[in-house]
Design an enzyme around this catalytic site. Sequence first.
Site, PDB file in Angstrom:
ATOM      1  N   GLN A  73      32.871  26.575 -12.393  1.00  0.00           N
ATOM      2  CA  GLN A  73      34.369  27.059 -11.020  1.00  0.00           C
ATOM      3  C   GLN A  73      33.788  25.200  -9.938  1.00  0.00           C
ATOM      4  OE1 GLN A  73      37.310  27.083 -11.680  1.00  0.00           O
ATOM      5  NE2 GLN A  73      36.900  28.251 -13.800  1.00  0.00           N
ATOM      6  N   SER A  74      33.246  24.352 -10.206  1.00  0.00           N
ATOM      7  CA  SER A  74      32.912  23.741  -9.094  1.00  0.00           C
ATOM      8  C   SER A  74      34.966  22.515  -8.825  1.00  0.00           C
ATOM      9  CB  SER A  74      32.145  22.239  -9.442  1.00  0.00           C
ATOM     10  OG  SER A  74      32.074  21.348  -8.435  1.00  0.00           O
ATOM     11  N   ASN A  75      34.723  23.330  -7.512  1.00  0.00           N
ATOM     12  CA  ASN A  75      35.826  21.996  -6.799  1.00  0.00           C
ATOM     13  C   ASN A  75      35.839  20.780  -6.644  1.00  0.00           C
ATOM     14  OD1 ASN A  75      37.888  23.867  -6.183  1.00  0.00           O
ATOM     15  ND2 ASN A  75      36.414  24.569  -4.757  1.00  0.00           N
TER      16      ASN A  75
END
Length: 324
Positions: A73-75
Amino acid sequence: MKEAPRIKLARLPTPLVPLDRLSGELGGPRIWLKRDDLTETAASGNKLRKLEYSVAQALAEGATTLITCGGVQSNHCRVTAIVAAQLGLKCQLLLRGQPEDPDGNLMLDRLVGAEVRFLTMDEWRRVDEIFAEEAERWRSLDETPFCIPTGASDEIGLWGYVNATRELANDFSQLGIEPDYIVSATGSGGTLGGLIVGRALHGLGSQVVAFNVCDDEAYFINKISADIASWERRYEHQLDPSNLPINVIDGHVGPGYGEAAPHVYDTIRRVARLEGVVFDPVYTGKAFDALLTELNRGQFTDSEDIVFLHTGGIFGLFPHRQQL
Ligand SMILES: *Cc1c(COP(=O)(O)O)cnc(C)c1O
């Protein structure tokens, strides 16, 4: 000083706004938000400021493909994937974790056509080798790959927040305030490192302080010192080492990176209802909750104004729907 190439990606300057109702309830310093969640829409958040420099460097080197890495879920990965699509570049993401139902950031990665490779924890430990392997594979396909490290936190990406510090100095003089503290979450160190360099470079009076959302204080002191040293070498500018304090307040990671204790969700709910501002449990909500905890303990109460950097992360909220 050598100049770093830059392209315009973010909508700047972002607003600096007071949280009057929350500050009133707390009865302490006035808390301001620097709205870096408003740098864009789908590509919103702090990573866009860094990528103005990382991607400019990639283009200067003739890149056709961006490769970067992060959590599922890396921005940062989501913003890189979107920027690549905006510029007509290919993008490959190396994501730590299991394939899961596309949601939040991962859904957007897929939507804009990024190639995703999931890495096991073992593979993650040798991610540098995997970067090299993948870069080689892209070269064999006649592409020119450019690797961006986790969070674009290196001497190039550092410029994003060096520059943001000048913007903050302008905000402060326009509003006639002299905040004692600029507070942020730290995850890969580039935002904090940039703020530290920018503060020294632009002679800002505020102290820069960050709450780590993973690892520990020693890790960030090492990482940020190394990034600053690389920045000094690459751009040929020596800073006064006694004016580069790295203030990391440890002890608020909770159950781990990407996981938050119930009080973090309570703070997210409270700020959403009281101010109409949305934080996420991984970075901004965790760090803001930590700030409230420290205020409660009597820290920061000597100050009149505190600026909290809203670094974005809204899409990271969706996979946490059950807790909210
Ligand atoms: C990456 C990120 C941070 C941390 O910034 P670093 O420069 O990696 O330390 C904070 N907030 C959000 C929403 C992020 O995506």
